[in-house]
Design an enzyme around this catalytic site. Structure first.
Site, PDB file in Angstrom:
ATOM      1  N   ALA A  64       0.866  -1.175   0.000  1.00 31.04           N
ATOM      2  CA  ALA A  64       0.000   0.000   0.000  1.00 31.04           C
ATOM      3  C   ALA A  64       0.904   1.227   0.000  1.00 31.04           C
ATOM      4  O   ALA A  64       2.071   1.158   0.404  1.00 31.04           O
ATOM      5  CB  ALA A  64      -0.900  -0.019   1.225  1.00 31.04           C
ATOM      6  N   GLY A 109       0.671  -4.955   1.057  1.00 33.55           N
ATOM      7  CA  GLY A 109      -0.527  -5.112   0.230  1.00 33.55           C
ATOM      8  C   GLY A 109      -0.269  -5.914  -1.040  1.00 33.55           C
ATOM      9  O   GLY A 109      -1.179  -6.490  -1.614  1.00 33.55           O
ATOM     10  N   GLU A 112      -0.481  -9.448  -0.011  1.00 29.58           N
ATOM     11  CA  GLU A 112      -1.916  -9.680   0.247  1.00 29.58           C
ATOM     12  C   GLU A 112      -2.699  -9.817  -1.052  1.00 29.58           C
ATOM     13  O   GLU A 112      -3.638 -10.610  -1.146  1.00 29.58           O
ATOM     14  CB  GLU A 112      -2.465  -8.536   1.114  1.00 29.58           C
ATOM     15  CG  GLU A 112      -1.883  -8.569   2.524  1.00 29.58           C
ATOM     16  CD  GLU A 112      -2.187  -7.321   3.337  1.00 29.58           C
ATOM     17  OE1 GLU A 112      -1.874  -6.215   2.850  1.00 29.58           O
ATOM     18  OE2 GLU A 112      -2.740  -7.454   4.443  1.00 29.58           O
ATOM     19  N   GLU A 132       4.637  -4.732   7.722  1.00 26.31           N
ATOM     20  CA  GLU A 132       3.819  -3.718   8.410  1.00 26.31           C
ATOM     21  C   GLU A 132       4.257  -3.399   9.823  1.00 26.31           C
ATOM     22  O   GLU A 132       4.243  -2.229  10.232  1.00 26.31           O
ATOM     23  CB  GLU A 132       2.339  -4.140   8.412  1.00 26.31           C
ATOM     24  CG  GLU A 132       1.635  -3.948   7.077  1.00 26.31           C
ATOM     25  CD  GLU A 132       1.776  -5.123   6.130  1.00 26.31           C
ATOM     26  OE1 GLU A 132       2.618  -6.015   6.390  1.00 26.31           O
ATOM     27  OE2 GLU A 132       1.048  -5.164   5.133  1.00 26.31           O
TER      28      GLU A 132
END
Ligand code: CO8
Length: 259
Positions: A64, A109, A112, A132
């Site tokens: 992200a 992300g 993910e 993260e």
């Protein structure tokens, strides 16, 4: 600006590319929103297998967008997590089968996103990880849930708590990916696999996907019922009649018509 591209190939294979190479395909709100719209355009009448990849040589998706997330409030963080979760869940439950072709960094992300696909192939240059906790947050686009389900809670927790990146061979050994290829051959191999999937009876392939996905969320008795219903739903389709008649008549089936 098109941050997500969809290219339909002959034979029912489509390629979805996250296209923001200047930021290693990092997912900002706009990219996620375009991913959402692109998934809505995928038509199972023509697409029989979807490949998901990243533009450029270096990254699948590097996560992200950290610059965009830096100043989010608690409520905005939760809303961004929901935006990503909703879209990744749409991808995970897309009726057509999906193959992630992980062509480089798949961090946060990006990892993910890959885990929201049905099957993961990667380049020998790929790097996976959930960094993260080193950024003061948890994974927020399903990483804690999907990684634990894919590779088991112990290994997932080790990777999540340490924020340690892993390279392709380790990703293969823990079962995060199904195969590793030389970076130059990854897309050809992904297209070969997708083509093979696309050549099978599409209704049956989609039913397999739904049976595995829905069954994993149920206890065994309920899961077997899910399979029974989907198994039954394949009968009376033209593709089932075609393939079984061909077998009985000792000949090859006609091409499947997705009906
Ligand atoms: N966000 C924003 N920009 C990024 C990101 C990112 N995740 N990753 C790379 N970029 C940008 C860089 O800032 C740089 O931009 P510029 O050229 O303008 O300086 C450009 O991409 C190229 O990157 P680098 O120069 O850093 O390239 P390197 O080869 O030196 O390094 C790395 C490559 C190791 C991949 C490095 O870029 C990196 O560490 N990136 C960040 C990886 C990361 O930590 N990802 C996880 C982010 S957190 C996350 O994904 C949470 C998901 C859940 C969100 C829930 C919301 C609430």
């Amino acid at each position: 600006m098109a941050f997500v591209e969809l290219e339909e190939r002959a034979g029912g294979v489509a390629i979805l590319t996250i296209n923001r190479p200047e930021a290693l395909n990092a997912l900002n709100g706009e990219v996620i929103s375009q991913l959402n719209e692109t998934l809505d355009r995928i038509d199972p009448a023509s697409v029989r297998c979807l490949i998901v990849t990243g533009a450029g040589q270096k990254a699948f998706v590097a996560g992200a967008d950290i610059a965009q997330m830096r100043d989010l409030t608690q409520a905005e963080g939760e809303a961004f997590g929901k935006q990503g979760n909703d879209v990744f869940r749409k991808l995970e439950t897309l009726s057509v089968p999906t193959v992630a072709a992980v062509n480089g960094f798949a961090l946060g992300g990006g990892c993910e996103l890959a885990m929201s696909c049905d099957i993961r192939l990667c380049a020998d240059t790929a790097v996976f990880g959930q960094p993260e906790v080193g950024l003061g947050i948890t994974p927020g686009f399903g990483g804690t849930q999907r990684m634990a389900r894919l590779i088991g809670p112990g290994k997932a927790k080790e990777l999540l708590y340490t924020a340690r990146n892993i390279k392709a061979p380790e990703a293969l050994s823990v079962g995060l990916v199904q195969a590793v290829y030389h970076v130059e051959t990854l897309m050809a191999e992904a297209e070969k696999l997708a083509g093979r999937i696309a050549g099978n009876a599409p209704i049956a392939v989609r039913a397999c996907k739904k049976a595995v996905n829905d069954g994993l969320e149920a206890d065994m008795d309920a899961a077997l019922l899910v399979e029974e219903k989907l198994f039954g739903s394949c009968f009376e389709t033209a593709d089932q009649k075609n393939a079984m008649t061909a077998f009985v008549e000792k000949r090859k089936p006609d091409p499947f018509i997705n009906g």
